[in-house]
Enzyme design. Structure first.
Site, PDB file in Angstrom:
ATOM      1  N   CYS A   2       0.829  -1.203   0.000  1.00 29.44           N
ATOM      2  CA  CYS A   2       0.000   0.000   0.000  1.00 29.44           C
ATOM      3  C   CYS A   2       0.868   1.259   0.000  1.00 29.44           C
ATOM      4  O   CYS A   2       1.978   1.268   0.516  1.00 29.44           O
ATOM      5  CB  CYS A   2      -0.856   0.025   1.251  1.00 29.44           C
ATOM      6  SG  CYS A   2      -1.836  -1.455   1.462  1.00 29.44           S
ATOM      7  N   ARG A  27       5.258  -0.107  -6.113  1.00 29.99           N
ATOM      8  CA  ARG A  27       5.242  -0.903  -4.887  1.00 29.99           C
ATOM      9  C   ARG A  27       4.282  -2.093  -5.000  1.00 29.99           C
ATOM     10  O   ARG A  27       4.331  -3.007  -4.190  1.00 29.99           O
ATOM     11  CB  ARG A  27       4.824  -0.032  -3.705  1.00 29.99           C
ATOM     12  CG  ARG A  27       5.832   1.061  -3.389  1.00 29.99           C
ATOM     13  CD  ARG A  27       5.215   2.117  -2.525  1.00 29.99           C
ATOM     14  NE  ARG A  27       4.840   1.621  -1.213  1.00 29.99           N
ATOM     15  CZ  ARG A  27       5.523   1.833  -0.107  1.00 29.99           C
ATOM     16  NH1 ARG A  27       6.618   2.543  -0.140  1.00 29.99           N
ATOM     17  NH2 ARG A  27       5.126   1.360   1.042  1.00 29.99           N
ATOM     18  N   TRP A  74      -2.944  -2.730  -1.493  1.00 30.92           N
ATOM     19  CA  TRP A  74      -2.551  -4.109  -1.814  1.00 30.92           C
ATOM     20  C   TRP A  74      -3.321  -4.968  -0.823  1.00 30.92           C
ATOM     21  O   TRP A  74      -3.041  -4.939   0.367  1.00 30.92           O
ATOM     22  CB  TRP A  74      -1.041  -4.253  -1.648  1.00 30.92           C
ATOM     23  CG  TRP A  74      -0.464  -5.541  -2.141  1.00 30.92           C
ATOM     24  CD1 TRP A  74      -0.164  -5.871  -3.430  1.00 30.92           C
ATOM     25  CD2 TRP A  74      -0.072  -6.674  -1.345  1.00 30.92           C
ATOM     26  NE1 TRP A  74       0.369  -7.130  -3.491  1.00 30.92           N
ATOM     27  CE2 TRP A  74       0.443  -7.640  -2.228  1.00 30.92           C
ATOM     28  CE3 TRP A  74      -0.105  -6.960   0.011  1.00 30.92           C
ATOM     29  CZ2 TRP A  74       0.912  -8.873  -1.795  1.00 30.92           C
ATOM     30  CZ3 TRP A  74       0.360  -8.184   0.453  1.00 30.92           C
ATOM     31  CH2 TRP A  74       0.868  -9.137  -0.447  1.00 30.92           C
ATOM     32  N   ASN A 100      -1.812   2.214   5.964  1.00 29.82           N
ATOM     33  CA  ASN A 100      -0.925   1.092   5.636  1.00 29.82           C
ATOM     34  C   ASN A 100      -0.691   0.320   6.922  1.00 29.82           C
ATOM     35  O   ASN A 100      -0.534   0.944   7.979  1.00 29.82           O
ATOM     36  CB  ASN A 100       0.433   1.577   5.124  1.00 29.82           C
ATOM     37  CG  ASN A 100       0.339   2.206   3.748  1.00 29.82           C
ATOM     38  OD1 ASN A 100      -0.716   2.206   3.134  1.00 29.82           O
ATOM     39  ND2 ASN A 100       1.453   2.746   3.281  1.00 29.82           N
ATOM     40  N   GLY A 101      -0.615  -0.989   6.836  1.00 25.08           N
ATOM     41  CA  GLY A 101      -0.397  -1.792   8.039  1.00 25.08           C
ATOM     42  C   GLY A 101      -1.610  -2.655   8.307  1.00 25.08           C
ATOM     43  O   GLY A 101      -2.483  -2.805   7.446  1.00 25.08           O
ATOM     44  N   GLU A 482      18.479 -17.422  -7.022  1.00 24.06           N
ATOM     45  CA  GLU A 482      18.078 -16.076  -7.432  1.00 24.06           C
ATOM     46  C   GLU A 482      17.646 -16.063  -8.899  1.00 24.06           C
ATOM     47  O   GLU A 482      16.665 -15.406  -9.262  1.00 24.06           O
ATOM     48  CB  GLU A 482      19.237 -15.095  -7.169  1.00 24.06           C
ATOM     49  CG  GLU A 482      19.001 -13.662  -7.588  1.00 24.06           C
ATOM     50  CD  GLU A 482      17.807 -12.980  -6.932  1.00 24.06           C
ATOM     51  OE1 GLU A 482      17.211 -13.539  -6.001  1.00 24.06           O
ATOM     52  OE2 GLU A 482      17.442 -11.886  -7.387  1.00 24.06           O
ATOM     53  N   LYS A 486      13.958 -14.909 -10.044  1.00 22.83           N
ATOM     54  CA  LYS A 486      13.710 -13.836 -11.025  1.00 22.83           C
ATOM     55  C   LYS A 486      12.747 -14.332 -12.095  1.00 22.83           C
ATOM     56  O   LYS A 486      11.803 -13.651 -12.460  1.00 22.83           O
ATOM     57  CB  LYS A 486      15.010 -13.382 -11.720  1.00 22.83           C
ATOM     58  CG  LYS A 486      15.959 -12.544 -10.920  1.00 22.83           C
ATOM     59  CD  LYS A 486      15.490 -11.164 -10.605  1.00 22.83           C
ATOM     60  CE  LYS A 486      14.649 -11.085  -9.401  1.00 22.83           C
ATOM     61  NZ  LYS A 486      15.042 -10.977  -8.096  1.00 22.83           N
ATOM     62  N   GLU A 489       9.109 -14.903 -10.713  1.00 24.26           N
ATOM     63  CA  GLU A 489       8.460 -13.650 -10.309  1.00 24.26           C
ATOM     64  C   GLU A 489       7.842 -12.911 -11.487  1.00 24.26           C
ATOM     65  O   GLU A 489       6.751 -12.380 -11.384  1.00 24.26           O
ATOM     66  CB  GLU A 489       9.500 -12.689  -9.693  1.00 24.26           C
ATOM     67  CG  GLU A 489       9.824 -12.920  -8.259  1.00 24.26           C
ATOM     68  CD  GLU A 489      10.857 -11.911  -7.750  1.00 24.26           C
ATOM     69  OE1 GLU A 489      10.653 -11.404  -6.653  1.00 24.26           O
ATOM     70  OE2 GLU A 489      11.860 -11.631  -8.449  1.00 24.26           O
ATOM     71  N   HIS A 505      19.248 -36.427  -6.048  1.00 20.79           N
ATOM     72  CA  HIS A 505      18.404 -36.961  -4.970  1.00 20.79           C
ATOM     73  C   HIS A 505      16.937 -36.596  -5.171  1.00 20.79           C
ATOM     74  O   HIS A 505      16.177 -36.529  -4.218  1.00 20.79           O
ATOM     75  CB  HIS A 505      18.901 -36.451  -3.614  1.00 20.79           C
ATOM     76  CG  HIS A 505      20.316 -36.855  -3.335  1.00 20.79           C
ATOM     77  ND1 HIS A 505      20.678 -38.163  -3.104  1.00 20.79           N
ATOM     78  CD2 HIS A 505      21.467 -36.139  -3.305  1.00 20.79           C
ATOM     79  CE1 HIS A 505      21.995 -38.225  -2.923  1.00 20.79           C
ATOM     80  NE2 HIS A 505      22.503 -37.006  -3.052  1.00 20.79           N
ATOM     81  N   LYS A 604       6.594  -4.587  -3.985  1.00 25.39           N
ATOM     82  CA  LYS A 604       8.013  -4.237  -3.888  1.00 25.39           C
ATOM     83  C   LYS A 604       8.492  -4.324  -2.452  1.00 25.39           C
ATOM     84  O   LYS A 604       9.594  -4.767  -2.177  1.00 25.39           O
ATOM     85  CB  LYS A 604       8.206  -2.810  -4.435  1.00 25.39           C
ATOM     86  CG  LYS A 604       9.643  -2.321  -4.392  1.00 25.39           C
ATOM     87  CD  LYS A 604      10.501  -3.087  -5.361  1.00 25.39           C
ATOM     88  CE  LYS A 604      11.967  -2.768  -5.238  1.00 25.39           C
ATOM     89  NZ  LYS A 604      12.795  -3.871  -5.772  1.00 25.39           N
TER      90      LYS A 604
HETATM   91  C1  G6P Z   1       9.502  -8.533  -1.712  1.00 19.86           C
HETATM   92  C2  G6P Z   1      10.083  -8.160  -3.057  1.00 19.86           C
HETATM   93  C3  G6P Z   1      11.390  -8.911  -3.287  1.00 19.86           C
HETATM   94  C4  G6P Z   1      12.347  -8.652  -2.134  1.00 19.86           C
HETATM   95  C5  G6P Z   1      11.720  -9.009  -0.781  1.00 19.86           C
HETATM   96  C6  G6P Z   1      12.574  -8.518   0.378  1.00 19.86           C
HETATM   97  O1  G6P Z   1       9.065  -9.849  -1.735  1.00 19.86           O
HETATM   98  O2  G6P Z   1       9.177  -8.451  -4.089  1.00 19.86           O
HETATM   99  O3  G6P Z   1      11.987  -8.475  -4.484  1.00 19.86           O
HETATM  100  O4  G6P Z   1      13.514  -9.397  -2.312  1.00 19.86           O
HETATM  101  O5  G6P Z   1      10.445  -8.363  -0.660  1.00 19.86           O
HETATM  102  O6  G6P Z   1      12.613  -7.119   0.355  1.00 19.86           O
HETATM  103  P1  G6P Z   1      13.702  -6.225   1.030  1.00 19.86           P
HETATM  104  O7  G6P Z   1      13.257  -4.817   0.746  1.00 19.86           O
HETATM  105  O8  G6P Z   1      13.641  -6.536   2.505  1.00 19.86           O
HETATM  106  O9  G6P Z   1      15.009  -6.559   0.442  1.00 19.86           O
END
Ligand code: G6P
Length: 609
Positions: A2, A27, A74, A100-101, A482, A486, A489, A505, A604
């Site tokens: 949010c 975000r 969100w 927010n929260g 990672e 990527k 996502e 395994h 984000k």
């Molecule tokens: C969300 C984002 C990720 C990020 C993660 C941790 O899930 O979509 O891209 O890696 O949060 O975020 P931070 O800001 O703590 O690195």
């Protein structure tokens, strides 16, 4: 997650609020809305969907007012519908709230409010706040907000306007970031500086427990002890260019392409070549404190957690300390052992991830010393940590983290160099060698980025794949994780990262001609073992894409496609190996027509637990 924007001043608020919401779109959100106060009238507009839709609706039917609050939501409590979108209002439609929260006792509050005759119309936790303020006693809006918040358990960053008090915005913070923007005869509130940077660079970060009262004439902050406070005004160090596309089709590609510069920026002024060490004043670690460290615990989420896994190899090798890497969300609910000499490293791009923040608080409560590796200056994790390393990678807008990942690894290497030398477990020569290798990285990242046309070709070939496996070993295993993250996502292709040798395994059962397998295999001491794993895949008809080191001809005949990255110190190879994998995910997602900067369901910065 949010987003909040608010404005009070002489100008029409709606265009400024919409502009602010647009800057917060990155975000992640699913609905949007705003409330304006004009004279003693409150007008609320909202919808499910994009900010552009809200802007069109307001163009069609103008909304006037020089004070207003706005929100991108969100969904957590209740579906992403117009009804559940913020702002929320009270029964008399005099008070509007954006939040927010999470209000944790929302159910109990709702029941009590309904019993006393309130009519709640949404499924959200936030709506209870508007009704609580409606009922609260007090001779000003701020007094009523303070009284209402007394009943609330949970977290909030919120902004409130009332038709009874035109020109005023009351802001409160507990656990969710909000900052004030100070203009000339006008004031802003935002959950993120990027929303208001076009109008002012002067910001005041609020602390937990703060209530701020904004009018066009000025602001004051009331702290948790009811004292009126003067807060320092900070200057935002980056400018609008950093959050503009600058000719790139997507922020993700811009941020991938920026990595030579962002890695340079993380290193700037921190390498001490002669001493073979690192200057990290922000850590606030004395030589005695360094000597007293017995173990390191890294807490993080998502991509930052992957950087932490790379960090384990770096810190164990350079600082000779045992390192545990924990999902922040799991760590915080485990029994915290108060082991003397524990250094907790919280890694977070945003500095606001709720799980990481809570893990860090839990660690502190158990007596650990906590430092933060954070990108966003002034963020909550940065402010609550006892010291830390800022990444200085500039704002990261693409939801899929890229440049923050490479900068996090570089910051961990700096930390390793610093601790290794301070603790006298890393020789001068080894420190000098690593400092030189680090200094070469930006140029090597530039060379690696030149792989893009090749990566694009491979992306075209695999765009129809339904699954991907990513394998790596040692320091390359987190890079495989990672790479897989990527891809899933942003392209929604199922992808799994696995330690290369562990493949036999289980995952080996999946391998056939429809399963592309991406190997992260730089030339290091496990390279030959990884080549054997490739043979195992090849023997079962799997299709191999490999990332390896330049000059390594061996993989011909084994891998269908090979991306060759420049040679560097083995511990730093993830910085380079990550780049083609970021590009591969990006190009596959673009070819599949996905919205790479705003992938579905993702946010984000995840400020709920
Ligand atoms: C969300 C984002 C990720 C990020 C993660 C941790 O899930 O979509 O891209 O890696 O949060 O975020 P931070 O800001 O703590 O690195």
């Amino acid at each position: 997650m949010c987003g909040i924007v608010g404005y009070t001043g002489q100008r029409q608020a709606a265009p400024l609020l919409l502009e602010g919401l647009q800057r917060l779109e990155y975000r992640g959100y699913d609905s949007a809305g705003l409330a304006l106060v004009e004279g003693d009238r409150l007008e609320v507009r909202k919808l499910a969907g994009r900010v552009a839709g809200l802007a069109t609706a307001i163009r069609r039917q103008a909304a006037a007012g020089t004070t207003g609050i706005a929100h991108t939501r969100w969904a957590t409590h209740g579906a992403p519908t117009e009804r559940n979108a913020h702002p929320h209002v009270d029964c008399g439609r005099q008070i509007a709230v954006v939040h927010n929260g999470i209000i944790e006792n929302a159910e109990a509050l709702r029941a009590a409010l309904e019993q006393s005759g309130h009519h709640l119309t949404t499924d959200t936790d936030t709506e209870t706040l508007a009704h609580l303020i409606e009922d609260a006693a007090g001779d000003s809006l701020e007094a009523r907000v303070i009284a209402a918040l007394d009943h609330v358990e949970g977290t909030y960053g919120l902004a409130v306007v009332s038709a009874d008090d035109p020109g005023k915005i009351v802001v409160a913070r507990r656990g969710s970031p909000v900052l004030l923007g100070i203009g000339d005869g006008e004031l802003f509130v935002a959950s993120d500086a990027s929303a208001i940077l076009e109008y002012t660079r002067s910001v005041v970060y609020l602390d937990d427990g703060d209530i701020a009262v904004l009018t066009p004439a000025g602001y004051h902050v009331i702290d948790s002890q009811s004292h009126v406070q003067v807060r320092a005004v900070d200057d935002v160090a980056w400018d609008l260019e950093a959050i503009a596309l600058g000719g790139y089709p997507h922020f993700m590609l811009k941020e991938i392409s920026e990595q030579a510069e962002t890695v340079r920026s993380t290193l700037r002024g921190r390498l001490l070549f002669e001493q073979g060490a690192a200057r990290l004043n922000g850590l606030n670690l004395t030589p005695e404190a360094c000597a007293a460290i017995r173990r390191i615990v890294i807490v993080a989420c998502g991509t930052s957690w992957h950087a932490g896994l790379v960090g384990r190899h770096i810190l164990e090798t350079l600082a000779r300390l045992p390192v545990e890497v924990e999902y922040a969300s799991e760590y915080r609910y485990r029994t915290q052992l108060s082991l003397p000499g524990t250094l907790v490293v919280a890694i977070s791009q945003s500095g606001e991830t709720a799980d990481t923040l809570e893990a860090m608080r839990a660690a502190r409560a158990a007596g650990a010393r906590v430092i933060g590796l954070v990108n966003v200056v002034g963020s909550t994790i940065a402010r609550e940590a006892e010291g830390g390393i800022y990444l200085h990678a500039g704002p990261e807008i693409g939801v899929a983290s890229t440049k923050a990942f490479t900068s996090q690894i570089v910051a961990l290497a700096l930390l390793g160099l610093f601790l290794g030398r301070q603790r006298d477990v890393l020789s001068l020569e080894a420190g000098q060698e690593l400092a030189c290798r680090l200094a070469q990285l930006p140029a090597l990242v530039t060379q690696t980025l030149a792989l893009e046309p090749e990566v694009q070709r491979v992306a075209r070939e695999f765009v129809g794949a339904r699954n991907f496996l990513y394998l790596g070993r040692g320091v390359s295993f987190p890079v495989a994780l990672e790479g897989a993250l990527k891809l899933k996502e942003i392209s929604y292709i199922h992808a799994e990262g696995y330690p290369a040798a562990e493949m036999k395994h289980g995952p080996i059962a999946l391998i056939d001609a429809d399963m592309p397998v991406v190997f992260v295999a730089p030339r290091d001491d496990v390279y030959q073992k990884v080549v054997s794993n490739m043979q195992e895949v090849k023997a079962r008809g799997g299709r191999i894409v490999a990332v390896t080191t330049e000059g390594n001809g061996e993989l011909r005949g084994l891998a269908e496609h090979v991306f060759r990255v420049p040679a560097t110190a083995p511990l730093l190879s993830p910085v380079l190996a990550a780049v083609p994998l970021q590009l591969l995910a990006y190009h596959i997602a673009v070819l599949r027509g996905c919205d790479v900067d705003r992938p579905r369901n993702l946010a984000k910065s995840v400020t709920v637990e």
